[in-house]
Design a protein around this motif. Structure first.
Motif, PDB file in Angstrom:
ATOM      1  N   ALA A 153       0.831  -1.209   0.000  1.00  0.00           N
ATOM      2  CA  ALA A 153       0.000   0.000   0.000  1.00  0.00           C
ATOM      3  C   ALA A 153       0.864   1.257   0.000  1.00  0.00           C
ATOM      4  CB  ALA A 153      -0.929  -0.009   1.211  1.00  0.00           C
ATOM      5  N   ALA A 154       1.900   1.271   0.837  1.00  0.00           N
ATOM      6  CA  ALA A 154       2.777   2.439   0.903  1.00  0.00           C
ATOM      7  C   ALA A 154       3.534   2.635  -0.402  1.00  0.00           C
ATOM      8  CB  ALA A 154       3.754   2.289   2.069  1.00  0.00           C
ATOM      9  N   GLN A 155       4.061   1.563  -0.962  1.00  0.00           N
ATOM     10  CA  GLN A 155       4.839   1.680  -2.192  1.00  0.00           C
ATOM     11  C   GLN A 155       3.965   2.110  -3.365  1.00  0.00           C
ATOM     12  OE1 GLN A 155       8.837  -0.930  -1.768  1.00  0.00           O
ATOM     13  NE2 GLN A 155       7.103  -2.034  -2.620  1.00  0.00           N
ATOM     14  N   ASN A 156       2.714   1.693  -3.382  1.00  0.00           N
ATOM     15  CA  ASN A 156       1.826   2.156  -4.447  1.00  0.00           C
ATOM     16  C   ASN A 156       1.699   3.679  -4.423  1.00  0.00           C
ATOM     17  OD1 ASN A 156       1.330  -0.410  -5.403  1.00  0.00           O
ATOM     18  ND2 ASN A 156      -0.612  -0.649  -4.334  1.00  0.00           N
ATOM     19  N   VAL A 157       1.536   4.235  -3.220  1.00  0.00           N
ATOM     20  CA  VAL A 157       1.429   5.684  -3.085  1.00  0.00           C
ATOM     21  C   VAL A 157       2.742   6.362  -3.472  1.00  0.00           C
ATOM     22  CG1 VAL A 157       1.131   7.573  -1.445  1.00  0.00           C
ATOM     23  CG2 VAL A 157      -0.357   5.580  -1.325  1.00  0.00           C
ATOM     24  N   LEU A 158       3.848   5.831  -2.966  1.00  0.00           N
ATOM     25  CA  LEU A 158       5.154   6.423  -3.275  1.00  0.00           C
ATOM     26  C   LEU A 158       5.449   6.360  -4.770  1.00  0.00           C
ATOM     27  CD1 LEU A 158       7.248   5.049  -0.272  1.00  0.00           C
ATOM     28  CD2 LEU A 158       6.345   7.365  -0.569  1.00  0.00           C
ATOM     29  N   SER A 159       5.068   5.256  -5.412  1.00  0.00           N
ATOM     30  CA  SER A 159       5.306   5.135  -6.855  1.00  0.00           C
ATOM     31  C   SER A 159       4.510   6.170  -7.632  1.00  0.00           C
ATOM     32  CB  SER A 159       4.938   3.717  -7.324  1.00  0.00           C
ATOM     33  OG  SER A 159       5.818   2.761  -6.781  1.00  0.00           O
TER      34      SER A 159
END
Length: 382
Positions: A153-159
């Motif tokens: 979830a966090a990496q999706n936002v960061l990406s």
């Protein structure tokens, strides 16, 4: 939106987290390993000592520390938990970097994915740039389940931020805390070993120079998928070189095949590694288990190249074009699949380079692991 209140969940005493460990012999250099800090309880909480390291169903928190590429702020053989890392990034969230309310101390992100929803608190560094993301407590089946779901979830936002703003948003640390026990886990990278030599390459070979450049690119990258493709390209180039020379020279061409069958037993594996790494090195069980997956035992490198290594490469490079199946690189389960094969792939590359370029690569390192006197003389400081 900005959020001015602070979390009030209990913290482990700082002395328990301020760790400095010697990781020199942790495992295979450059590869990730997982560290778990467990608490020992007494009195009415003694039953918590029975909780397994992987955790039980219950509440978890995940803390993600961000960093700027190339800006590590502490020695590579030192372990720090999230509470003792500042973190930083290029993403402005609060003053003075971003025009947020003057009394805001953090931001709140509500993230909805395909099957999960998370609330993250985003903490700034001194300049107002995003330094850490931390979930609110959420239910997970065990530690790994919590890490995989929250990190995706966090990496999706960061990406999405990275793609929109053209800024590299790099994760330096993922820390998982089981709320009931306050036991914490994180991934650490086994540091590379120092070494040096003044033994020169006697003649320039453009083909070898290109492959050596790919090897260096793989080592300096912190992206598993890119590292994999660099190493894989070297094996692929070796295959094409051997086919080309075989057609050109026919019967006169006899490529070296030393060590191209992978030993299944530990003594043979250690000898195999000593022939391609300058020693002395301590090959621990942790390192050997990472380097030699069971699928490699008693197999030829070519067989492994045509099997699991090629399948992984196709999934990374163009799986979606061929079959619609691809690796989601924001999903930890995908990067762990890649990381599982990277240690063996790196070692296989060294074995092939030594066989294909005996005059250029490790020419001073004998098959029994000894180093020639010529190398020792040239490697002596003057």
């Amino acid at each position: 939106m900005a959020d001015g209140d602070k979390s009030d969940y209990p913290r482990i005493p700082p002395k328990a987290l301020d760790l400095k460990l010697n990781l020199k012999n942790l495992g295979f250099p450059g590869e990730p390993y997982w560290l778990l800090l467990t608490n020992i309880f007494k009195g009415p909480d003694a039953h918590l000592n029975e909780v397994p390291p992987l955790g039980l169903p219950g509440l978890y928190r995940v803390t993600i520390v961000l960093g700027k590429p190339g800006s590590r702020t502490f020695p590579e053989n030192e372990v720090k938990f999230a509470e003792f890392m500042e973190g930083n990034s290029h993403l402005a969230i609060l003053k003075p970097a971003f025009p947020a309310p003057a009394d805001a101390v953090k931001i709140r992100l509500e993230v909805k994915g395909e099957s999960d929803s998370f609330v993250f608190e985003g903490w700034p560094d001194k300049g107002g740039f995003l330094a850490k993301l931390e979930t609110q407590s959420f239910h997970a089946n065990k530690r790994n389940d919590a890490e995989v779901r929250a990190t995706k979830a966090a990496q999706n936002v960061l990406s999405e931020y990275a793609a929109s703003l053209d800024n590299p948003l790099q994760i330096d640390l993922i820390e998982v805390t089981e709320v009931a026990t306050s036991n914490k886990s994180l991934a650490v990278i086994a540091p590379f070993l120092g070494g040096g030599s003044s033994a020169p390459i006697e003649a320039y070979d453009p083909e070898f120079a290109n492959l050596a450049a790919l090897y260096r690119e793989a080592l300096v990258s912190n992206t598993p998928a890119y590292r994999y493709l660099c190493f894989y390209k070297i094996l692929e180039a070796s295959r094409k070189q051997r086919e080309r020379l075989s057609r050109k020279l026919k019967k006169q061409y006899r490529p070296n095949r030393f060590g191209e069958v992978i030993p299944a037993r530990r003594p043979g594996q250690i000898a195999w590694l000593n022939a391609i790494f300058i020693g002395p090195r301590e090959w621990t069980e942790l390192a050997l288990n990472r380097i030699f997956p069971l699928e490699t035992h008693d197999k030829k490198i070519n067989t492994i190249f045509d099997g699991p290594l090629r399948r992984m490469r196709d999934r990374i490079a163009h799986g979606i074009l061929d079959s619609g199946s691809y690796l989601h690189l924001d999903d930890l389960t995908s990067t762990r699949e890649i990381n599982r094969w990277l240690p063996f792939l790196r070692c296989a590359v060294r074995r092939i380079l030594k066989n294909d370029f005996p005059e250029h690569y490790l020419r001073f390192l004998q098959e029994d692991g000894t180093v020639t006197h010529d190398y020792l003389l040239k490697g002596t400081a003057k």
